[in-house]
Scaffold this motif. Structure first.
Motif, PDB file in Angstrom:
ATOM      1  N   VAL A 119     -14.238  71.968   4.507  1.00  0.00           N
ATOM      2  CA  VAL A 119     -15.081  71.471   3.303  1.00  0.00           C
ATOM      3  C   VAL A 119     -16.170  71.072   3.679  1.00  0.00           C
ATOM      4  CG1 VAL A 119     -14.877  69.621   1.510  1.00  0.00           C
ATOM      5  CG2 VAL A 119     -12.521  70.775   2.247  1.00  0.00           C
ATOM      6  N   ASP A 120     -17.259  71.369   3.173  1.00  0.00           N
ATOM      7  CA  ASP A 120     -18.455  71.194   3.611  1.00  0.00           C
ATOM      8  C   ASP A 120     -18.869  71.617   5.137  1.00  0.00           C
ATOM      9  OD1 ASP A 120     -19.269  70.724   0.976  1.00  0.00           O
ATOM     10  OD2 ASP A 120     -18.775  68.642   1.092  1.00  0.00           O
ATOM     11  N   GLY A 121     -18.225  72.591   5.769  1.00  0.00           N
ATOM     12  CA  GLY A 121     -18.451  72.820   7.070  1.00  0.00           C
ATOM     13  C   GLY A 121     -17.699  71.822   8.104  1.00  0.00           C
ATOM     14  N   GLN A 122     -16.880  70.760   7.479  1.00  0.00           N
ATOM     15  CA  GLN A 122     -15.961  69.988   8.135  1.00  0.00           C
ATOM     16  C   GLN A 122     -14.521  70.382   8.072  1.00  0.00           C
ATOM     17  OE1 GLN A 122     -16.825  67.679  10.539  1.00  0.00           O
ATOM     18  NE2 GLN A 122     -19.011  68.631   9.947  1.00  0.00           N
ATOM     19  N   PRO A 123     -13.436  70.278   8.718  1.00  0.00           N
ATOM     20  CA  PRO A 123     -12.220  70.268   8.720  1.00  0.00           C
ATOM     21  C   PRO A 123     -11.474  69.363   7.570  1.00  0.00           C
ATOM     22  CG  PRO A 123     -12.579  70.303  10.913  1.00  0.00           C
ATOM     23  CD  PRO A 123     -13.789  69.888  10.276  1.00  0.00           C
ATOM     24  N   GLY A 124     -10.690  69.898   6.724  1.00  0.00           N
ATOM     25  CA  GLY A 124     -10.151  68.937   5.837  1.00  0.00           C
ATOM     26  C   GLY A 124      -8.803  69.085   5.993  1.00  0.00           C
ATOM     27  N   ARG A 125      -7.859  69.448   4.801  1.00  0.00           N
ATOM     28  CA  ARG A 125      -6.366  69.358   4.730  1.00  0.00           C
ATOM     29  C   ARG A 125      -5.968  70.574   5.692  1.00  0.00           C
ATOM     30  NH1 ARG A 125      -3.576  70.186   0.988  1.00  0.00           N
ATOM     31  NH2 ARG A 125      -4.648  71.961  -0.095  1.00  0.00           N
ATOM     32  N   PHE A 126      -4.821  70.515   6.148  1.00  0.00           N
ATOM     33  CA  PHE A 126      -4.420  71.558   6.974  1.00  0.00           C
ATOM     34  C   PHE A 126      -2.730  71.918   6.871  1.00  0.00           C
ATOM     35  CE2 PHE A 126      -3.885  67.588   9.349  1.00  0.00           C
ATOM     36  CZ  PHE A 126      -2.711  67.413   9.822  1.00  0.00           C
ATOM     37  N   PHE A 127      -2.596  73.149   7.278  1.00  0.00           N
ATOM     38  CA  PHE A 127      -1.374  73.536   7.116  1.00  0.00           C
ATOM     39  C   PHE A 127      -0.800  74.027   8.399  1.00  0.00           C
ATOM     40  CE2 PHE A 127       2.127  76.847   6.253  1.00  0.00           C
ATOM     41  CZ  PHE A 127       2.771  76.197   5.382  1.00  0.00           C
ATOM     42  N   MET A 128       0.220  73.012   9.082  1.00  0.00           N
ATOM     43  CA  MET A 128       0.790  73.171  10.333  1.00  0.00           C
ATOM     44  C   MET A 128       1.935  74.231  10.511  1.00  0.00           C
ATOM     45  SD  MET A 128       1.377  70.266  13.280  1.00  0.00           S
ATOM     46  CE  MET A 128       0.841  69.236  11.998  1.00  0.00           C
ATOM     47  N   THR A 129       1.728  75.267  11.591  1.00  0.00           N
ATOM     48  CA  THR A 129       2.802  76.104  11.823  1.00  0.00           C
ATOM     49  C   THR A 129       3.422  75.973  12.971  1.00  0.00           C
ATOM     50  OG1 THR A 129       0.884  77.623  12.847  1.00  0.00           O
ATOM     51  CG2 THR A 129       1.468  77.926  10.376  1.00  0.00           C
ATOM     52  N   VAL A 130       2.834  75.425  13.944  1.00  0.00           N
ATOM     53  CA  VAL A 130       3.218  75.185  15.262  1.00  0.00           C
ATOM     54  C   VAL A 130       3.365  73.678  15.631  1.00  0.00           C
ATOM     55  CG1 VAL A 130       3.571  75.690  17.958  1.00  0.00           C
ATOM     56  CG2 VAL A 130       2.823  77.453  15.994  1.00  0.00           C
ATOM     57  N   TYR A 131       4.733  73.087  16.000  1.00  0.00           N
ATOM     58  CA  TYR A 131       4.693  71.578  16.457  1.00  0.00           C
ATOM     59  C   TYR A 131       5.698  71.390  17.449  1.00  0.00           C
ATOM     60  CZ  TYR A 131       4.976  66.647  15.317  1.00  0.00           C
ATOM     61  OH  TYR A 131       5.165  65.213  15.685  1.00  0.00           O
ATOM     62  N   LYS A 132       5.430  71.436  18.631  1.00  0.00           N
ATOM     63  CA  LYS A 132       6.329  71.373  19.804  1.00  0.00           C
ATOM     64  C   LYS A 132       5.928  70.504  20.734  1.00  0.00           C
ATOM     65  CE  LYS A 132       4.741  75.478  22.197  1.00  0.00           C
ATOM     66  NZ  LYS A 132       5.147  76.831  22.852  1.00  0.00           N
ATOM     67  N   THR A 133       6.919  69.830  21.327  1.00  0.00           N
ATOM     68  CA  THR A 133       6.597  68.957  22.656  1.00  0.00           C
ATOM     69  C   THR A 133       6.357  69.816  23.787  1.00  0.00           C
ATOM     70  OG1 THR A 133       7.855  67.198  21.279  1.00  0.00           O
ATOM     71  CG2 THR A 133       7.347  66.823  23.806  1.00  0.00           C
ATOM     72  N   LEU A 134       5.298  69.448  24.627  1.00  0.00           N
ATOM     73  CA  LEU A 134       4.904  69.993  25.886  1.00  0.00           C
ATOM     74  C   LEU A 134       5.421  69.591  26.924  1.00  0.00           C
ATOM     75  CD1 LEU A 134       1.144  70.713  25.387  1.00  0.00           C
ATOM     76  CD2 LEU A 134       3.023  72.342  25.122  1.00  0.00           C
ATOM     77  N   PRO A 135       6.333  70.194  27.999  1.00  0.00           N
ATOM     78  CA  PRO A 135       6.629  69.383  29.222  1.00  0.00           C
ATOM     79  C   PRO A 135       5.687  68.800  29.915  1.00  0.00           C
ATOM     80  CG  PRO A 135       6.385  71.867  29.663  1.00  0.00           C
ATOM     81  CD  PRO A 135       5.928  71.746  28.394  1.00  0.00           C
ATOM     82  N   GLU A 136       6.349  67.511  30.254  1.00  0.00           N
ATOM     83  CA  GLU A 136       5.557  66.627  31.028  1.00  0.00           C
ATOM     84  C   GLU A 136       4.834  67.255  32.496  1.00  0.00           C
ATOM     85  OE1 GLU A 136       6.785  62.851  31.902  1.00  0.00           O
ATOM     86  OE2 GLU A 136       7.770  62.797  29.813  1.00  0.00           O
ATOM     87  N   GLU A 137       3.695  67.058  32.692  1.00  0.00           N
ATOM     88  CA  GLU A 137       3.143  67.478  34.276  1.00  0.00           C
ATOM     89  C   GLU A 137       3.582  67.057  35.321  1.00  0.00           C
ATOM     90  OE1 GLU A 137      -0.935  67.422  33.076  1.00  0.00           O
ATOM     91  OE2 GLU A 137      -0.901  69.110  31.766  1.00  0.00           O
TER      92      GLU A 137
END
Length: 179
Positions: free
Chosen positions: A161-179
């Motif tokens: 929206v006007d060159g800025q990120p607006g609403r989003f649709f999330m497809t991946v949501y996962k927890t990363l392993p601790e380093e």
């Protein structure tokens, strides 16, 4: 006066209940100090328990004991966890709706998932598109997000929206392993 008798009567019952419970616990396992004293002096006798003062005191203060859990403050986290938002660093390539839907079409040979873009989430995708303006630009995003207690990988599509990120649709949501 009836309320006073009722108050003291309930307190008396509470005190008797606590006393019986305490006597049962004492009969099962005496305190370690008494066990040691008995081992050192075979003639030692435990002191007589005087339950009457405990019962009388508890008959007067029993409401305070019942109110103590209510007086505790509820748990509040020290710092609120930040809310995820897509920013310019997360943006990747620009895509059209047709390209996104072709990329996200689910192929399931067993037919458990509908042959639609995003599979079972197609209704949510259609709702997302219905709220977008006509001819809006979409960008793919990917972000490693620190949620405070864990690190997460989040990917999806965002409307610009006007060159800025607006609403989003999330497809991946996962927890990363601790380093």
């Amino acid at each position: 006066m009836t309320y006073l008798y009722l108050y003291l009567g309930i307190g008396l019952l509470v005190g008797i209940g606590f006393s019986i419970n305490g006597a049962r616990a004492y009969a099962k396992a005496p305190p370690i100090t008494e066990v040691v004293a008995q081992a050192l002096d075979p003639d030692w006798q435990p002191p007589k328990r005087r339950w009457l003062p405990l019962i009388l005191i508890s008959s007067l203060i029993w409401p305070v004991l019942l109110l103590l859990p209510l007086l505790e403050r509820p748990f509040e986290p020290e710092t609120p966890s930040p809310e995820f938002a897509v920013n310019g660093d997360h943006l990747l390539e620009s895509l059209t709706v047709a390209e996104i839907e072709a990329r996200e079409r689910v192929f399931d040979p067993l037919g458990a998932v509908p042959d639609l873009p995003f599979g079972h989430l197609n209704t949510a995708w259609q709702d997302f598109l219905a709220e977008c303006e006509e001819g809006v630009e979409f960008r793919r995003f990917a972000a490693d997000w620190n949620a405070g207690w864990s690190k997460e990988r989040r990917e999806g599509y965002v409307e610009m929206v006007d060159g800025q990120p607006g609403r989003f649709f999330m497809t991946v949501y996962k927890t990363l392993p601790e380093e």
